[in-house]
Design a protein around this motif. Structure first.
Motif, PDB file in Angstrom:
ATOM      1  N   GLY A   1       0.792  -1.228   0.000  1.00  0.00           N
ATOM      2  CA  GLY A   1       0.000   0.000   0.000  1.00  0.00           C
ATOM      3  C   GLY A   1       0.822   1.275   0.000  1.00  0.00           C
ATOM      4  O   GLY A   1       0.265   2.368  -0.051  1.00  0.00           O
ATOM      5  N   ASN A   2       2.131   1.166   0.046  1.00  0.00           N
ATOM      6  CA  ASN A   2       3.007   2.337   0.018  1.00  0.00           C
ATOM      7  C   ASN A   2       3.572   2.545  -1.381  1.00  0.00           C
ATOM      8  O   ASN A   2       3.550   1.650  -2.213  1.00  0.00           O
ATOM      9  N   TRP A   3       4.086   3.749  -1.588  1.00  0.00           N
ATOM     10  CA  TRP A   3       4.797   4.044  -2.825  1.00  0.00           C
ATOM     11  C   TRP A   3       6.292   4.005  -2.548  1.00  0.00           C
ATOM     12  O   TRP A   3       6.736   4.338  -1.450  1.00  0.00           O
ATOM     13  N   VAL A   4       7.070   3.639  -3.546  1.00  0.00           N
ATOM     14  CA  VAL A   4       8.517   3.719  -3.445  1.00  0.00           C
ATOM     15  C   VAL A   4       8.871   5.194  -3.284  1.00  0.00           C
ATOM     16  O   VAL A   4       8.271   6.065  -3.914  1.00  0.00           O
ATOM     17  N   ASP A   5       9.844   5.485  -2.446  1.00  0.00           N
ATOM     18  CA  ASP A   5      10.241   6.858  -2.174  1.00  0.00           C
ATOM     19  C   ASP A   5      11.212   7.349  -3.243  1.00  0.00           C
ATOM     20  O   ASP A   5      12.428   7.178  -3.122  1.00  0.00           O
ATOM     21  N   ILE A   6      10.652   7.914  -4.313  1.00  0.00           N
ATOM     22  CA  ILE A   6      11.470   8.439  -5.406  1.00  0.00           C
ATOM     23  C   ILE A   6      10.939   9.808  -5.814  1.00  0.00           C
ATOM     24  O   ILE A   6       9.764  10.117  -5.596  1.00  0.00           O
ATOM     25  N   THR A   7      11.807  10.610  -6.395  1.00  0.00           N
ATOM     26  CA  THR A   7      11.424  11.926  -6.885  1.00  0.00           C
ATOM     27  C   THR A   7      11.776  11.986  -8.364  1.00  0.00           C
ATOM     28  O   THR A   7      12.950  11.902  -8.733  1.00  0.00           O
ATOM     29  N   ILE A   8      10.740  12.090  -9.186  1.00  0.00           N
ATOM     30  CA  ILE A   8      10.926  12.172 -10.639  1.00  0.00           C
ATOM     31  C   ILE A   8       9.990  13.265 -11.146  1.00  0.00           C
ATOM     32  O   ILE A   8       8.825  13.341 -10.729  1.00  0.00           O
ATOM     33  N   LYS A   9      10.493  14.089 -12.033  1.00  0.00           N
ATOM     34  CA  LYS A   9       9.697  15.186 -12.597  1.00  0.00           C
ATOM     35  C   LYS A   9       8.415  14.644 -13.227  1.00  0.00           C
ATOM     36  O   LYS A   9       8.444  13.656 -13.952  1.00  0.00           O
ATOM     37  N   ASN A  10       7.305  15.296 -12.938  1.00  0.00           N
ATOM     38  CA  ASN A  10       5.977  14.976 -13.486  1.00  0.00           C
ATOM     39  C   ASN A  10       5.451  13.601 -13.064  1.00  0.00           C
ATOM     40  O   ASN A  10       4.509  13.091 -13.677  1.00  0.00           O
ATOM     41  N   LEU A  11       6.030  12.999 -12.039  1.00  0.00           N
ATOM     42  CA  LEU A  11       5.578  11.680 -11.587  1.00  0.00           C
ATOM     43  C   LEU A  11       4.186  11.797 -10.989  1.00  0.00           C
ATOM     44  O   LEU A  11       3.928  12.630 -10.127  1.00  0.00           O
ATOM     45  N   GLU A  12       3.288  10.954 -11.472  1.00  0.00           N
ATOM     46  CA  GLU A  12       1.931  10.913 -10.940  1.00  0.00           C
ATOM     47  C   GLU A  12       1.765   9.629 -10.128  1.00  0.00           C
ATOM     48  O   GLU A  12       1.936   8.531 -10.644  1.00  0.00           O
ATOM     49  N   LYS A  13       1.446   9.798  -8.854  1.00  0.00           N
ATOM     50  CA  LYS A  13       1.239   8.647  -7.982  1.00  0.00           C
ATOM     51  C   LYS A  13      -0.208   8.183  -8.113  1.00  0.00           C
ATOM     52  O   LYS A  13      -1.138   8.982  -8.006  1.00  0.00           O
ATOM     53  N   VAL A  14      -0.380   6.902  -8.344  1.00  0.00           N
ATOM     54  CA  VAL A  14      -1.701   6.310  -8.549  1.00  0.00           C
ATOM     55  C   VAL A  14      -2.115   5.624  -7.241  1.00  0.00           C
ATOM     56  O   VAL A  14      -1.405   4.758  -6.748  1.00  0.00           O
ATOM     57  N   PRO A  15      -3.270   6.007  -6.683  1.00  0.00           N
ATOM     58  CA  PRO A  15      -3.695   5.460  -5.396  1.00  0.00           C
ATOM     59  C   PRO A  15      -4.343   4.079  -5.518  1.00  0.00           C
ATOM     60  O   PRO A  15      -5.520   3.894  -5.182  1.00  0.00           O
ATOM     61  N   ALA A  16      -3.593   3.130  -6.010  1.00  0.00           N
ATOM     62  CA  ALA A  16      -4.084   1.759  -6.127  1.00  0.00           C
ATOM     63  C   ALA A  16      -2.872   0.833  -6.186  1.00  0.00           C
ATOM     64  O   ALA A  16      -1.800   1.223  -6.626  1.00  0.00           O
ATOM     65  N   ILE A  17      -3.068  -0.395  -5.757  1.00  0.00           N
ATOM     66  CA  ILE A  17      -1.987  -1.363  -5.646  1.00  0.00           C
ATOM     67  C   ILE A  17      -1.850  -2.195  -6.915  1.00  0.00           C
ATOM     68  O   ILE A  17      -2.842  -2.659  -7.472  1.00  0.00           O
ATOM     69  N   GLY A  18      -0.608  -2.384  -7.343  1.00  0.00           N
ATOM     70  CA  GLY A  18      -0.272  -3.307  -8.424  1.00  0.00           C
ATOM     71  C   GLY A  18      -1.180  -3.249  -9.630  1.00  0.00           C
ATOM     72  O   GLY A  18      -1.375  -2.175 -10.221  1.00  0.00           O
ATOM     73  N   PRO A  19      -1.763  -4.383 -10.008  1.00  0.00           N
ATOM     74  CA  PRO A  19      -2.583  -4.459 -11.217  1.00  0.00           C
ATOM     75  C   PRO A  19      -3.749  -3.473 -11.238  1.00  0.00           C
ATOM     76  O   PRO A  19      -4.086  -2.935 -12.290  1.00  0.00           O
ATOM     77  N   ALA A  20      -4.348  -3.208 -10.088  1.00  0.00           N
ATOM     78  CA  ALA A  20      -5.455  -2.243 -10.049  1.00  0.00           C
ATOM     79  C   ALA A  20      -4.951  -0.851 -10.429  1.00  0.00           C
ATOM     80  O   ALA A  20      -5.642  -0.097 -11.132  1.00  0.00           O
ATOM     81  N   GLY A  21      -3.741  -0.515  -9.997  1.00  0.00           N
ATOM     82  CA  GLY A  21      -3.143   0.763 -10.367  1.00  0.00           C
ATOM     83  C   GLY A  21      -2.833   0.838 -11.850  1.00  0.00           C
ATOM     84  O   GLY A  21      -3.067   1.863 -12.492  1.00  0.00           O
ATOM     85  N   PHE A  22      -2.315  -0.259 -12.394  1.00  0.00           N
ATOM     86  CA  PHE A  22      -2.034  -0.305 -13.829  1.00  0.00           C
ATOM     87  C   PHE A  22      -3.328  -0.119 -14.624  1.00  0.00           C
ATOM     88  O   PHE A  22      -3.347   0.560 -15.645  1.00  0.00           O
ATOM     89  N   GLU A  23      -4.405  -0.721 -14.156  1.00  0.00           N
ATOM     90  CA  GLU A  23      -5.702  -0.595 -14.831  1.00  0.00           C
ATOM     91  C   GLU A  23      -6.183   0.853 -14.819  1.00  0.00           C
ATOM     92  O   GLU A  23      -6.676   1.360 -15.837  1.00  0.00           O
ATOM     93  N   ILE A  24      -6.030   1.533 -13.696  1.00  0.00           N
ATOM     94  CA  ILE A  24      -6.430   2.938 -13.604  1.00  0.00           C
ATOM     95  C   ILE A  24      -5.660   3.778 -14.620  1.00  0.00           C
ATOM     96  O   ILE A  24      -6.234   4.616 -15.322  1.00  0.00           O
ATOM     97  N   VAL A  25      -4.358   3.553 -14.714  1.00  0.00           N
ATOM     98  CA  VAL A  25      -3.538   4.312 -15.661  1.00  0.00           C
ATOM     99  C   VAL A  25      -3.969   4.005 -17.092  1.00  0.00           C
ATOM    100  O   VAL A  25      -4.113   4.921 -17.910  1.00  0.00           O
ATOM    101  N   ALA A  26      -4.184   2.739 -17.418  1.00  0.00           N
ATOM    102  CA  ALA A  26      -4.597   2.371 -18.777  1.00  0.00           C
ATOM    103  C   ALA A  26      -5.915   3.049 -19.142  1.00  0.00           C
ATOM    104  O   ALA A  26      -6.059   3.586 -20.244  1.00  0.00           O
ATOM    105  N   LYS A  27      -6.868   3.056 -18.232  1.00  0.00           N
ATOM    106  CA  LYS A  27      -8.159   3.708 -18.501  1.00  0.00           C
ATOM    107  C   LYS A  27      -7.980   5.213 -18.672  1.00  0.00           C
ATOM    108  O   LYS A  27      -8.616   5.822 -19.526  1.00  0.00           O
TER     109      LYS A  27
END
Length: 116
Positions: free
Chosen positions: A83-109
């Motif tokens: 349920g956590n995000w990796v602690d990284i800083t990247i320009k324009n990074l959008e954090k998706v509030p979902a775990i694994g495959p569910a998060g990938f699905e949100i991005v694809a949609k």
């Protein structure tokens, strides 16, 4: 156990390989290989073939995805299985509030809906 793990990792490094942490597994690969370099190679091929109209998108959830997320136009970071995000800083990074495959699905949609 930690000493044994350290000895194994040191041995792997001495052989010219690197170990990267993924979501559930460690990956052993050549030190000259990562997802970011793969994306750059694909873009070179596109440019050589005059296919310049593209937007690159990367979706990742762990440290082995950093190189990829750094080179794409639209980087997305989904939550790890805890349920956590990796602690990284990247320009324009959008954090998706979902775990694994569910998060990938949100991005694809989101990507598909942005195209329509």
């Amino acid at each position: 156990p930690k000493l044994f793990e350290t000895q194994i990792l040191n041995f792997i490094n001495r052989q010219g390989f690197q170990v990267s942490q993924g979501g559930r597994f460690l990956t052993i690969q050549d030190t000259n290989v990562n997802k970011g370099k793969a994306i750059k190679k694909i873009l070179e091929i596109y440019e050589q073939n005059n296919l310049a109209l593209y937007t690159t998108i990367g979706i990742g959830d762990n440290y082995n995805d950093i190189a990829m997320l750094e080179v794409v136009d639209k980087p997305f970071l989904v939550q790890k299985f805890d349920g956590n995000w990796v602690d990284i800083t990247i320009k324009n990074l959008e954090k998706v509030p979902a775990i694994g495959p569910a998060g990938f699905e949100i991005v694809a949609k989101k990507i598909v809906s942005d195209l329509l």
